[in-house]
Design an enzyme around this catalytic site. Structure first.
Site, short mmCIF file in Angstrom:
data_model
loop_
_atom_site.label_atom_id
_atom_site.label_comp_id
_atom_site.label_asym_id
_atom_site.label_seq_id
_atom_site.Cartn_x
_atom_site.Cartn_y
_atom_site.Cartn_z
CD GLU A 252 11.96 70.10 1.54
OE1 GLU A 252 12.75 70.62 0.73
OE2 GLU A 252 11.48 68.97 1.37
NE ARG B 8 18.51 74.12 -2.23
CZ ARG B 8 19.48 73.25 -1.94
NH1 ARG B 8 20.60 73.69 -1.38
NH2 ARG B 8 19.34 71.97 -2.19
CG ASN C 246 9.36 71.36 -3.23
OD1 ASN C 246 9.56 72.40 -3.84
ND2 ASN C 246 10.19 70.91 -2.30
CG HIS D 141 12.50 73.16 -9.02
ND1 HIS D 141 13.74 73.74 -8.89
CD2 HIS D 141 12.56 71.99 -8.34
CE1 HIS D 141 14.53 72.96 -8.18
NE2 HIS D 141 13.83 71.89 -7.83
CB THR E 58 18.32 67.50 -0.88
OG1 THR E 58 17.81 68.81 -0.62
CG2 THR E 58 18.72 66.85 0.43
CD GLU F 133 10.08 64.44 2.83
OE1 GLU F 133 10.25 64.53 1.60
OE2 GLU F 133 9.64 65.37 3.53
CG HIS G 159 15.27 63.53 -3.57
ND1 HIS G 159 15.46 64.88 -3.38
CD2 HIS G 159 16.22 63.16 -4.44
CE1 HIS G 159 16.49 65.30 -4.10
NE2 HIS G 159 16.96 64.27 -4.78
CG HIS H 60 14.78 73.81 0.65
ND1 HIS H 60 15.63 72.81 0.20
CD2 HIS H 60 15.46 74.42 1.66
CE1 HIS H 60 16.74 72.82 0.90
NE2 HIS H 60 16.67 73.80 1.79
NE ARG I 79 20.70 76.52 -4.66
CZ ARG I 79 21.53 75.47 -4.70
NH1 ARG I 79 21.19 74.37 -5.35
NH2 ARG I 79 22.70 75.52 -4.08
#
Length: 248
Positions: free
Chosen positions: A77, A52, A14, A17, A108, A158, A198, A50, A56
């Site tokens: 995502e 969003r 992922n 970030h 999340t 998932e 996660h 993801h 963000r």
């Protein structure tokens, strides 16, 4: 007759970030797509991003570039909204993972309540499937949620590993691992492919990677954070080695 070897386990990286760091200054650096391509070259089996609703971290243009430039699967995502469904059916990533999303949350916070939202989710899932997209649902390892995922026609669940990763002590962690173990087996019996993610790190990944039904782990925050110290290629190689060792 010897038992068949365990199925290989995949690592989805992922890259959200990397975009978080980029957006902190408002410029183009560091480029999350460059990170995705580096992860691909290092052995990542897929890339997760993801998009969003508040943008963000990942932006629409990032997804456009990822879809165009990646040679490995892209997992988008997304919240189960009309806006995101329209974007996904236009871009047609390999997979979409529907996740819960609240504006106030930092990350999340739990699995999607698909039992409580089945009526709203059903048409979204159908549209994604009709566009040729594999649909994954991010859920807690709960039997009722797993069974509803199968009834709604998802290909993948998932399992949310946050409670396991954040457990306060060994006893609590063992309890959460037991829930994941039971959930993974039940999902496989329901005909679902099982992924997990996660809060996974070097320290806690092995017991989850060892679950034979789990075909893919999606890991982001730890990998990107650790890459500050060790570099992204080294971090990806080390995580994959831990996962393979646990499965073997």
């Amino acid at each position: 007759m010897s038992a068949s070897p365990p199925a290989p386990i995949r690592l989805g990286v992922n890259i959200d970030h990397v975009a978080t760091v980029r957006n902190a200054r408002g410029g183009p650096h560091p480029d999350p797509v460059r990170a995705a391509l580096l992860a691909q070259d290092t052995g990542a089996d897929g890339i997760t991003a993801h998009l969003r609703e508040d943008r963000r971290h990942i932006r629409d243009a990032d997804l456009e570039r990822l879809r165009a430039e990646l040679a490995i699967p892209l997992n988008m995502e997304m919240a189960a909204t009309e806006e995101m469904t329209a974007i996904a059916t236009r871009l047609r990533p390999h997979a979409c993972c529907l996740v819960p999303e609240r504006r106030q949350e930092v990350t999340t916070e739990g699995g999607l309540d698909i039992c409580g939202q089945a009526q709203a989710l059903a048409p979204r899932i159908a549209r994604l499937r009709d566009a040729g997209i594999r649909v994954s649902l991010f859920i807690d390892p709960d039997a009722a949620q797993i069974e509803m995922a199968a009834r709604l026609g998802a290909a993948v669940v998932e399992l949310h590993t946050g409670a396991y990763a954040d457990a306060a002590d060994d006893t609590a962690r063992a309890t959460e691992l037991g829930r994941l173990t039971t959930g993974a087996a039940h999902a496989a019996r329901c005909g679902l492919e099982v992924h997990a993610g996660h809060g996974l790190s070097y320290a806690n990944v092995a017991p989850v990677a060892a679950l034979p039904q789990v075909m893919e782990l999606n890991i982001g925050h730890f990998l990107i954070g650790q890459a500050i110290f060790d570099g992204l290629p080294a971090v990806i190689r080390h995580m994959k080695a831990l996962m393979r060792a646990a499965r073997d």
